[in-house]
Scaffold this motif. Sequence first.
Motif, PDB file in Angstrom:
ATOM      1  N   TYR A  89       0.821  -1.211   0.000  1.00  0.00           N
ATOM      2  CA  TYR A  89       0.000   0.000   0.000  1.00  0.00           C
ATOM      3  C   TYR A  89       0.858   1.267   0.000  1.00  0.00           C
ATOM      4  N   GLY A  90       2.167   1.124   0.190  1.00  0.00           N
ATOM      5  CA  GLY A  90       3.046   2.277   0.285  1.00  0.00           C
ATOM      6  C   GLY A  90       3.091   2.866   1.678  1.00  0.00           C
ATOM      7  N   VAL A 158      -2.214  -6.170  -6.383  1.00  0.00           N
ATOM      8  CA  VAL A 158      -2.291  -5.404  -7.631  1.00  0.00           C
ATOM      9  C   VAL A 158      -3.067  -4.113  -7.390  1.00  0.00           C
ATOM     10  N   LYS A 159      -2.526  -2.996  -7.834  1.00  0.00           N
ATOM     11  CA  LYS A 159      -3.224  -1.712  -7.744  1.00  0.00           C
ATOM     12  C   LYS A 159      -3.896  -1.427  -9.085  1.00  0.00           C
ATOM     13  N   ILE A 160      -5.217  -1.169  -9.042  1.00  0.00           N
ATOM     14  CA  ILE A 160      -5.986  -0.934 -10.262  1.00  0.00           C
ATOM     15  C   ILE A 160      -6.863   0.299 -10.057  1.00  0.00           C
ATOM     16  N   ILE A 166     -10.305   6.477  -8.111  1.00  0.00           N
ATOM     17  CA  ILE A 166      -9.714   5.894  -6.913  1.00  0.00           C
ATOM     18  C   ILE A 166      -8.872   4.675  -7.291  1.00  0.00           C
ATOM     19  N   ILE A 167      -7.712   4.540  -6.649  1.00  0.00           N
ATOM     20  CA  ILE A 167      -6.861   3.371  -6.843  1.00  0.00           C
ATOM     21  C   ILE A 167      -7.235   2.326  -5.799  1.00  0.00           C
ATOM     22  N   HIS A 168      -7.486   1.110  -6.265  1.00  0.00           N
ATOM     23  CA  HIS A 168      -7.881   0.032  -5.369  1.00  0.00           C
ATOM     24  C   HIS A 168      -6.786  -1.023  -5.296  1.00  0.00           C
ATOM     25  N   GLN A 169      -6.579  -1.537  -4.101  1.00  0.00           N
ATOM     26  CA  GLN A 169      -5.631  -2.627  -3.907  1.00  0.00           C
ATOM     27  C   GLN A 169      -6.404  -3.936  -3.983  1.00  0.00           C
ATOM     28  N   VAL A 170      -6.033  -4.793  -4.919  1.00  0.00           N
ATOM     29  CA  VAL A 170      -6.666  -6.102  -5.087  1.00  0.00           C
ATOM     30  C   VAL A 170      -5.720  -7.155  -4.541  1.00  0.00           C
ATOM     31  N   LEU A 200     -17.109  -4.836  -2.437  1.00  0.00           N
ATOM     32  CA  LEU A 200     -18.000  -4.731  -3.593  1.00  0.00           C
ATOM     33  C   LEU A 200     -17.821  -3.397  -4.311  1.00  0.00           C
ATOM     34  N   PHE A 201     -17.602  -2.329  -3.543  1.00  0.00           N
ATOM     35  CA  PHE A 201     -17.355  -1.034  -4.186  1.00  0.00           C
ATOM     36  C   PHE A 201     -16.067  -1.073  -4.991  1.00  0.00           C
ATOM     37  N   ASN A 202     -15.008  -1.629  -4.397  1.00  0.00           N
ATOM     38  CA  ASN A 202     -13.737  -1.719  -5.111  1.00  0.00           C
ATOM     39  C   ASN A 202     -13.916  -2.445  -6.445  1.00  0.00           C
ATOM     40  N   TRP A 203     -14.577  -3.574  -6.390  1.00  0.00           N
ATOM     41  CA  TRP A 203     -14.730  -4.400  -7.592  1.00  0.00           C
ATOM     42  C   TRP A 203     -15.615  -3.713  -8.631  1.00  0.00           C
ATOM     43  N   SER A 204     -16.744  -3.169  -8.214  1.00  0.00           N
ATOM     44  CA  SER A 204     -17.655  -2.541  -9.173  1.00  0.00           C
ATOM     45  C   SER A 204     -17.033  -1.301  -9.795  1.00  0.00           C
ATOM     46  N   ASP A 205     -16.249  -0.555  -9.018  1.00  0.00           N
ATOM     47  CA  ASP A 205     -15.574   0.629  -9.557  1.00  0.00           C
ATOM     48  C   ASP A 205     -14.529   0.218 -10.593  1.00  0.00           C
ATOM     49  N   ILE A 206     -13.808  -0.855 -10.333  1.00  0.00           N
ATOM     50  CA  ILE A 206     -12.836  -1.373 -11.292  1.00  0.00           C
ATOM     51  C   ILE A 206     -13.543  -1.840 -12.564  1.00  0.00           C
ATOM     52  N   GLN A 207     -14.662  -2.538 -12.407  1.00  0.00           N
ATOM     53  CA  GLN A 207     -15.403  -3.049 -13.557  1.00  0.00           C
ATOM     54  C   GLN A 207     -15.854  -1.935 -14.484  1.00  0.00           C
ATOM     55  N   ARG A 208     -16.314  -0.845 -13.916  1.00  0.00           N
ATOM     56  CA  ARG A 208     -16.773   0.278 -14.735  1.00  0.00           C
ATOM     57  C   ARG A 208     -15.627   0.873 -15.551  1.00  0.00           C
ATOM     58  N   LYS A 209     -14.440   0.897 -14.979  1.00  0.00           N
ATOM     59  CA  LYS A 209     -13.282   1.480 -15.657  1.00  0.00           C
ATOM     60  C   LYS A 209     -12.769   0.559 -16.760  1.00  0.00           C
TER      61      LYS A 209
END
Length: 257
Positions: A89-90, A158-160, A166-170, A200-209
């Motif tokens: 995460y830095g 993985v950062k996506i 927003i950057i999400h850590q997977v 769920l927010f992390n995943w759905s936000d990634i999916q939209r991008k």
Amino acid sequence: MRSVNGFADGYLKWLTDNIHEEPVENGWMEIATPFLDRFGDGIAVYAKELPDHVILLTDDCALTNNTIALGGPMESKKLQSLRDYLAPYGIQVTDDGELQMKTTKGNYPIKFNLFIQAIVAANDMFAPRSSRDSVSKIFVDEIVSFFDKSEVAYTQNVKIEGQSGIIHQVGFLLPKHKKFPERFIYALNKPTKQNIELTLFNWSDIQRKRGTKSRMFTFLNDENGKIADNLVQALESYEALPIPWSKRDDYLEELAV
């Protein structure tokens, strides 16, 4: 399947509406968030602008003192495990257990969100696996061992970027295969409404991008008994496959490549 767009937008609005800033002493700003630690206390972050336009973020030792309760010498195995877990995460962990992250004004929103993600994730991951375990046994390490033993190909931490910016850590990303699309793998040691909604927010936000067909799996630690039906149903309603840890071998076909 429910609309991931509607969920992501609603969750982001809830988040922004419930973050409050208040100046405290010596140039520090206290940022109260709507997230709770595993004892139900609100998670706060402290920020201060340093020379050269650098911003320092800290948790003021709250994670180690109040949640993980490391105890013993700070060079202990527990502290090193925490450092290893938070490094992707830095985030740096000082010898007295303070979480710190430095950023610039331009990167502040991205870094602040990663800082919060890390604290929420560590609250979950460093809680005892069961009443028999100490916090030194980390759920994510068990998943790594399972993947390695089962010869599952994966990339860890993985950062996506999501549609929101927003950057999400997977936790884990499994590559696309002729039988399966790419698969996002999350791990919840102590599944709660809060960390499932954040996942769920992390995943759905990634999916939209990304705009690609992907799948999401979530390992749920069920060593203390069955996971609550409403939490399992929340994942299933967004086609996010819940995998009870006790039944992980049953899903090897979906995980292998």
